[in-house]
Design a protein around this motif. Structure first.
Motif, short mmCIF file in Angstrom:
data_model
loop_
_atom_site.label_atom_id
_atom_site.label_comp_id
_atom_site.label_asym_id
_atom_site.label_seq_id
_atom_site.Cartn_x
_atom_site.Cartn_y
_atom_site.Cartn_z
N ALA A 105 0.83 -1.20 0.00
CA ALA A 105 0.00 0.00 0.00
C ALA A 105 0.87 1.25 0.00
CB ALA A 105 -0.94 0.00 1.20
N ALA A 106 1.98 1.22 0.73
CA ALA A 106 2.89 2.37 0.76
C ALA A 106 3.51 2.60 -0.62
CB ALA A 106 3.97 2.16 1.82
N VAL A 107 3.87 1.52 -1.31
CA VAL A 107 4.41 1.65 -2.67
C VAL A 107 3.36 2.26 -3.59
CG1 VAL A 107 5.16 0.30 -4.68
CG2 VAL A 107 6.11 -0.18 -2.42
N ARG A 108 2.11 1.82 -3.46
CA ARG A 108 1.03 2.39 -4.29
C ARG A 108 0.81 3.86 -3.98
NH1 ARG A 108 -4.15 -0.98 -3.96
NH2 ARG A 108 -4.81 0.72 -5.30
N ILE A 109 0.94 4.24 -2.70
CA ILE A 109 0.78 5.65 -2.33
C ILE A 109 1.88 6.49 -2.98
CG2 ILE A 109 0.98 7.28 -0.40
CD1 ILE A 109 -0.49 5.17 1.31
N VAL A 110 3.12 6.01 -2.90
CA VAL A 110 4.24 6.75 -3.50
C VAL A 110 4.04 6.84 -5.01
CG1 VAL A 110 6.72 6.69 -3.94
CG2 VAL A 110 5.86 6.21 -1.65
N ALA A 111 3.63 5.75 -5.64
CA ALA A 111 3.37 5.78 -7.08
C ALA A 111 2.25 6.77 -7.41
CB ALA A 111 3.02 4.39 -7.59
N GLY A 112 1.23 6.81 -6.58
CA GLY A 112 0.13 7.75 -6.79
C GLY A 112 0.58 9.20 -6.63
N LEU A 113 1.48 9.44 -5.68
CA LEU A 113 2.00 10.79 -5.50
C LEU A 113 2.84 11.21 -6.70
CD1 LEU A 113 2.96 10.71 -1.71
CD2 LEU A 113 1.05 11.93 -2.76
N ILE A 114 3.60 10.27 -7.24
CA ILE A 114 4.42 10.58 -8.41
C ILE A 114 3.55 10.83 -9.63
CG2 ILE A 114 6.09 9.59 -10.04
CD1 ILE A 114 7.37 8.19 -7.59
N ASN A 115 2.53 9.99 -9.82
CA ASN A 115 1.65 10.11 -10.99
C ASN A 115 0.57 11.18 -10.83
OD1 ASN A 115 3.04 8.03 -12.20
ND2 ASN A 115 1.60 6.48 -11.50
#
Length: 112
Positions: A51-61
């Motif tokens: 979930a943390a990886v998805r959050i970081v990816a969402g912040l980048i995108n």
């Protein structure tokens, strides 16, 4: 709902996710547990880390999965106060269910 209130809820959820991942890593590295407890902590930590990886990816995108959920909440029938209660209840419960299981699994009784 106000954009600021929604942003606060999203960040509370994000912080709880990162805290749960860190908490799980701590309990895996420092504490000694029985196999099944350690396996449960590992699974919970893996889910929170993903979930943390998805959050970081969402912040980048620039796209957030939680934002999409909140937009669906806006489409529900009902008043603003009801939507606000649903949002804050969901944030509270998700934070509790992210942060509470690992310490409960990792808790070891001290022997006398």
């Amino acid at each position: 709902m106000k954009e600021r209130e929604l942003s606060v809820c999203i960040w509370i959820h994000h912080i709880a996710t990162f805290a749960a991942a860190a908490e799980g890593i701590y309990y895996l590295m420092v504490r000694k547990q029985k196999f099944w407890r350690k396996a449960g902590i590992f699974l919970l930590t893996a889910f929170q880390s993903w979930a943390a990886v998805r959050i970081v990816a969402g912040l980048i995108n620039g796209k957030s999965g939680i934002q999409d959920s909140c937009e669906r909440l806006e489409q529900l029938d009902g008043g603003q106060n009801e939507k606000r209660r649903i949002l804050w209840t969901a944030v509270f419960l998700s934070s509790v269910f992210k942060l509470l299981p690992v310490p409960l699994l990792g808790h070891t009784r001290k022997r006398k």
